[in-house]
Design a protein around this motif. Structure first.
Motif, PDB file in Angstrom:
ATOM      1  N   PHE A 195       0.834  -1.199   0.000  1.00 20.06           N
ATOM      2  CA  PHE A 195       0.000   0.000   0.000  1.00 20.06           C
ATOM      3  C   PHE A 195       0.870   1.251   0.000  1.00 20.06           C
ATOM      4  O   PHE A 195       0.632   2.199  -0.753  1.00 20.06           O
ATOM      5  N   LEU A 196       1.899   1.256   0.829  1.00 22.29           N
ATOM      6  CA  LEU A 196       2.804   2.395   0.890  1.00 22.29           C
ATOM      7  C   LEU A 196       3.605   2.539  -0.395  1.00 22.29           C
ATOM      8  O   LEU A 196       3.852   3.652  -0.867  1.00 22.29           O
ATOM      9  N   MET A 197       4.006   1.396  -0.981  1.00 28.64           N
ATOM     10  CA  MET A 197       4.851   1.443  -2.173  1.00 28.64           C
ATOM     11  C   MET A 197       4.164   2.179  -3.316  1.00 28.64           C
ATOM     12  O   MET A 197       4.788   2.913  -4.076  1.00 28.64           O
ATOM     13  N   PHE A 198       2.834   2.023  -3.437  1.00 31.39           N
ATOM     14  CA  PHE A 198       2.110   2.663  -4.531  1.00 31.39           C
ATOM     15  C   PHE A 198       1.420   3.944  -4.099  1.00 31.39           C
ATOM     16  O   PHE A 198       0.658   4.528  -4.840  1.00 31.39           O
ATOM     17  N   ASN A 199       1.649   4.346  -2.864  1.00 34.54           N
ATOM     18  CA  ASN A 199       1.177   5.634  -2.366  1.00 34.54           C
ATOM     19  C   ASN A 199       2.341   6.309  -1.649  1.00 34.54           C
ATOM     20  O   ASN A 199       2.281   6.608  -0.472  1.00 34.54           O
ATOM     21  N   SER A 200       3.427   6.528  -2.393  1.00 33.09           N
ATOM     22  CA  SER A 200       4.679   7.002  -1.799  1.00 33.09           C
ATOM     23  C   SER A 200       4.537   8.366  -1.142  1.00 33.09           C
ATOM     24  O   SER A 200       5.303   8.716  -0.251  1.00 33.09           O
ATOM     25  N   PHE A 257       6.868   0.628 -12.131  1.00 30.85           N
ATOM     26  CA  PHE A 257       6.845  -0.707 -12.713  1.00 30.85           C
ATOM     27  C   PHE A 257       8.040  -1.555 -12.278  1.00 30.85           C
ATOM     28  O   PHE A 257       8.064  -2.758 -12.543  1.00 30.85           O
ATOM     29  N   SER A 258       9.021  -0.941 -11.622  1.00 29.76           N
ATOM     30  CA  SER A 258      10.122  -1.736 -11.066  1.00 29.76           C
ATOM     31  C   SER A 258       9.673  -2.476  -9.808  1.00 29.76           C
ATOM     32  O   SER A 258      10.319  -3.424  -9.366  1.00 29.76           O
ATOM     33  N   GLU A 259       8.548  -2.019  -9.208  1.00 31.38           N
ATOM     34  CA  GLU A 259       7.960  -2.644  -8.013  1.00 31.38           C
ATOM     35  C   GLU A 259       8.952  -2.698  -6.848  1.00 31.38           C
ATOM     36  O   GLU A 259       9.002  -3.661  -6.096  1.00 31.38           O
ATOM     37  N   PRO A 309      10.478   2.995  -2.975  1.00 32.77           N
ATOM     38  CA  PRO A 309      11.489   4.033  -3.143  1.00 32.77           C
ATOM     39  C   PRO A 309      12.194   4.372  -1.838  1.00 32.77           C
ATOM     40  O   PRO A 309      11.604   4.311  -0.758  1.00 32.77           O
ATOM     41  N   SER A 310      13.462   4.726  -1.963  1.00 29.37           N
ATOM     42  CA  SER A 310      14.221   5.147  -0.783  1.00 29.37           C
ATOM     43  C   SER A 310      13.818   6.558  -0.385  1.00 29.37           C
ATOM     44  O   SER A 310      13.225   7.308  -1.166  1.00 29.37           O
ATOM     45  N   CYS A 311      14.169   6.937   0.826  1.00 27.80           N
ATOM     46  CA  CYS A 311      13.858   8.284   1.300  1.00 27.80           C
ATOM     47  C   CYS A 311      14.569   9.348   0.467  1.00 27.80           C
ATOM     48  O   CYS A 311      14.015  10.410   0.198  1.00 27.80           O
ATOM     49  N   GLU A 312      15.799   9.059   0.060  1.00 29.85           N
ATOM     50  CA  GLU A 312      16.543  10.006  -0.776  1.00 29.85           C
ATOM     51  C   GLU A 312      15.866  10.181  -2.129  1.00 29.85           C
ATOM     52  O   GLU A 312      15.760  11.300  -2.642  1.00 29.85           O
ATOM     53  N   TYR A 313      15.397   9.073  -2.689  1.00 32.10           N
ATOM     54  CA  TYR A 313      14.706   9.137  -3.979  1.00 32.10           C
ATOM     55  C   TYR A 313      13.432   9.975  -3.855  1.00 32.10           C
ATOM     56  O   TYR A 313      13.145  10.822  -4.713  1.00 32.10           O
ATOM     57  N   ILE A 314      12.670   9.732  -2.788  1.00 30.71           N
ATOM     58  CA  ILE A 314      11.422  10.474  -2.590  1.00 30.71           C
ATOM     59  C   ILE A 314      11.695  11.969  -2.457  1.00 30.71           C
ATOM     60  O   ILE A 314      11.005  12.800  -3.063  1.00 30.71           O
ATOM     61  N   ALA A 315      12.710  12.335  -1.695  1.00 26.20           N
ATOM     62  CA  ALA A 315      13.031  13.750  -1.496  1.00 26.20           C
ATOM     63  C   ALA A 315      13.458  14.408  -2.809  1.00 26.20           C
ATOM     64  O   ALA A 315      12.983  15.497  -3.153  1.00 26.20           O
ATOM     65  N   ASN A 316      14.371  13.739  -3.538  1.00 24.79           N
ATOM     66  CA  ASN A 316      14.844  14.297  -4.817  1.00 24.79           C
ATOM     67  C   ASN A 316      13.708  14.419  -5.825  1.00 24.79           C
ATOM     68  O   ASN A 316      13.615  15.409  -6.563  1.00 24.79           O
TER      69      ASN A 316
END
Length: 359
Positions: free
Chosen positions: A16-21, A272-274, A277-284
Motif C-alpha cells: 500500500f505504501l509502495m504505490f502511495n509514496s 513498474f520496477s515494483e 522508493p528510498s527516502c533520498e529518492y522520494i526527497a529528490n
C-alpha cells in the motif's frame, strides 16, 4: 500475515505504501522539501495565476465581443483560453495546500484534482488540433468545406475533447482524498487501492505522459516542420516573422513541458520496477516535481501571447478594447489600422494572420 522485514509493517501495508509514496514522506523526514514548497509554490503560483488570468480573460472577452467566433481558429483559441482559465483557478487551492495543509475536505479534493486534470488534457489536445488545423490550412490549403461546416466540425471536435478529457480524469475524481499523513497535517492526494495499485498508478502516469506531452509534441513537430518548409519555399515578405513565431511556439512548449515529463517518466519506471522508493529518492523526486511542474504551469501564461496576441487581427481587436476603455483615441486607432494595412503583405495569398491563425 507475513512481515516485509520493516518493523511493524505487514506485506499488505508495505505494498500500500509502495504505490502511495506520498503517504510515507513524513517518515523519511522530508521537512526540507515541505519548507521549500511552502515558500516556492505559493509565490510562483500567485504570479502564474494573476498573469495567466489577465491574459486568458482578455482573450475570452475579445473573442466574445469583438471576433464573434467567426472562424475555426477562434473556436480553438476560445476553448484553449477557457481550459487555461479553469486550470489556473485550481492553483489557489494548491497554493494554500503547499503553504499550510489541505483545508477544503475530500469533496473539494476530488473536484479540484479532477478539474486540474481535465483542463490539462483538454489544453494539450486543443494545442494538437491547432497544429493540425494550421497544417491543413497552409500546406494542404483545403477548401472542400465552407466556413460554416468547418466551424460546426471544430465545435464538435472541441466537445469531443472535453468529454474525452473528463473520461481520462476519472481516476483523479474517484481516487483523490483528503488524507491526514500526520495528526496535524492533511494533504490532498490520490490514494490507490491495494489490489491493482501498480496498474492503476502506472496507467494514470502513462496517460498523462502520452496525452499531456507526447501526442501534442509529435503533432507540433510534424505539422510545424512541414509548415516551415512550405514557408521557406515561399517568397513572401512575412515568412521570416511567421517562421520565428513557429519556432517560438515549439521551443516554449519543449522548455515548459519537457522537464516535468522527464521526471514523470522516471516515476513511471520506478512504479513498474515494483521496488519501494528510498527516502533520498522520494526527497529528490519531490524537489524535481515542485520545480518542473511549476515551470510547466507557465505555459498557461504564454499561450495567449504565442497563439493569439501575435496575430494582426487580435492586436487590432485589442486596440479596439483600449479605445472603448478610453485608453486611446479613435484617431490613434485609425492611424494604427492604416499602418497595419500598409505593412501587412501576403505570403503567396496567405496573410500573416492566416498563416499563423488559419480558418
Amino acid at each position: 500475515m507475513p512481515v516485509t522485514g520493516l518493523p511493524g509493517i505487514t506485506d499488505d501495508y508495505f505494498y500500500f505504501l509502495m504505490f502511495n509514496s506520498s503517504l510515507i514522506s513524513t517518515s523519511c523526514g522530508t521537512s526540507g522539501v515541505r519548507n521549500f514548497g511552502k515558500i516556492f509554490m505559493p509565490c510562483f503560483y500567485s504570479v502564474i495565476f494573476l498573469s495567466g488570468l489577465l491574459g486568458n480573460s482578455l482573450v475570452v472577452v475579445i473573442y466574445i465581443y469583438y471576433e464573434k467566433l467567426k472562424t475555426v481558429t477562434n473556436i480553438y483559441m476560445m476553448n484553449l483560453a477557457i481550459a487555461d482559465l479553469l486550470f489556473l483557478c485550481t492553483l489557489p487551492f494548491w497554493a494554500v495546500d503547499a503553504h499550510s495543509q489541505w483545508i477544503f475536505g475530500t469533496f473539494m479534493c476530488k473536484l479540484v484534482s479532477g478539474a486540474y486534470t481535465v483542463n490539462l488534457y483538454s489544453c494539450m489536445l486543443i494545442l494538437t488540433c491547432v497544429s493540425i488545423n494550421r497544417y491543413k490550412a497552409i500546406v494542404q490549403a483545403t477548401k472542400s468545406l465552407n466556413n460554416g461546416k468547418k466551424i460546426f466540425h471544430s465545435k464538435l471536435i472541441c466537445v469531443g475533447i472535453w468529454v474525452f478529457a473528463i473520461i481520462l480524469a476519472l481516476p483523479q475524481f474517484i481516487l483523490s482524498e483528503a488524507y491526514s499523513d500526520t495528526p496535524d497535517k492533511t494533504i490532498c492526494t490520490m490514494v490507490y487501492p491495494l489490489n491493482f495499485s501498480s496498474i492503476i498508478k502506472g496507467g494514470v502516469h502513462v496517460t498523462q505522459l502520452l496525452v499531456g506531452f507526447l501526442i501534442p509534441f509529435v503533432a507540433m513537430t510534424i505539422c510545424y516542420s512541414v509548415i516551415a518548409k512550405t514557408l521557406l519555399q515561399d517568397k513572401g515578405f512575412q515568412k521570416h516573422k511567421s517562421l520565428k513565431i513557429i519556432i517560438a511556439v515549439v521551443v516554449v512548449f519543449v522548455i515548459c513541458e519537457l522537464p516535468f515529463n522527464i521526471v514523470l517518466l522516471v516515476e513511471i519506471l520506478q512504479i513498474f520496477s515494483e521496488e519501494i522508493p528510498s527516502c533520498e529518492y522520494i526527497a529528490n523526486t519531490d524537489y524535481a516535481i515542485i520545480v518542473t511542474e511549476s515551470i510547466a504551469y507557465l505555459h498557461c501564461c504564454l499561450n495567449p501571447i504565442l497563439y493569439v496576441f501575435l496575430g494582426v487581427k487580435f492586436r487590432n481587436s485589442f486596440l479596439k478594447v483600449l479605445k472603448d476603455a478610453g485608453c486611446i483615441s479613435q484617431k490613434q486607432l485609425a492611424e494604427h489600422l492604416k499602418t497595419e494595412c500598409g505593412t501587412s503583405r501576403p505570403v503567396s495569398g496567405i496573410s500573416e494572420t492566416t498563416s499563423l491563425h488559419p480558418l
